[in-house]
Motif scaffolding. Structure first.
Motif: not given
Length: 223
Positions: A23-36
């Motif tokens: 769940a933490r990895n998924r949140e980190a990935l979605v957050t990073a994806a939004r920025r990029l």
């Protein structure tokens, strides 16, 4: 306690740890994806860049999101999810109910990244038409359907009378978006004061009630 007796507990703890980590990895990935996505656009964002930005391995990313399209879908869903997560308004006071829904919609549309998200979809639409469908199906459509459902509930209660719930929902949301959001797409300094946004929502609710209310609605539950 024997080793056999402690095994289920240890196994359960390990499973919970791996779920929490995923769940933490998924949140980190979605957050990073939004920025990029916001900074580089859809085409300029690679899964490798997202993994590096999130601080996870590519294998972890591919386990969560095998394709960029799936990652974009998750980002869109997350971006819109906070918009209409409140309880539906109480039935019987359409003015108050529409104000509550309209305020949530206005707050969503005025989030700092929402206009940028729309710009990505519009800019990339000729090359990636599926982005438009994803943005609509996972973003705007669920919010629209929740407004439509509320209107139908008021219709069933006899407080509003109309023939086309889709049309009324479109009218209501359109009046709000036309003031608080769409000018922002062209005018980067468009930033109405909270009182002006609230007034736009109030006027949209009042217009719908004036057109479709049965009897008199004061916004206090009396219809």
């Amino acid at each position: 306690m024997s080793a056999d007796e402690s095994a289920p507990s240890a196994s359960g703890g390990a499973a919970r740890y791996h779920r929490d980590l995923a769940a933490r990895n998924r949140e980190a990935l979605v957050t990073a994806a939004r920025r990029l996505f916001l900074d580089l656009g859809y085409d300029g964002t690679s899964l490798a860049k997202v993994a590096a930005e999130a601080g996870v391995s590519r294998a972890t990313l591919f386990k969560q999101f095998p394709t960029k399209a799936e990652l974009f879908s998750a980002m869109v869903t997350t971006s819109w999810a906070a918009g209409d997560d409140g309880p539906p308004p109480a039935v019987g006071a359409p003015t108050a109910g529409l104000r509550a829904i309209g305020s949530r919609y206005a707050a969503l549309l005025t989030r700092p990244d929402m206009a940028d998200l729309f710009r990505i979809v519009i800019a990339e639409l000729p090359r990636f038409p599926e982005l438009g469908r994803t943005h609509f199906d996972l973003g705007k459509l669920p919010f629209f359907l929740s407004v439509r459902e509320y209107l139908l509930t008021e219709h069933g209660a006899g407080t509003l009378r109309f023939d086309d719930a889709d049309l009324v929902a479109t009218q209501f949301l359109g009046m709000i978006a036309n003031y608080v959001f769409w000018p922002r797409m062209l005018l980067l300094d468009w930033d109405p004061e909270p009182a002006d946004v609230a007034r736009a929502v109030d006027e949209a609710a009042a217009t719908i009630v004036a057109r479709y209310a049965v009897g008199t609605d004061s916004g206090t539950g009396q219809a």
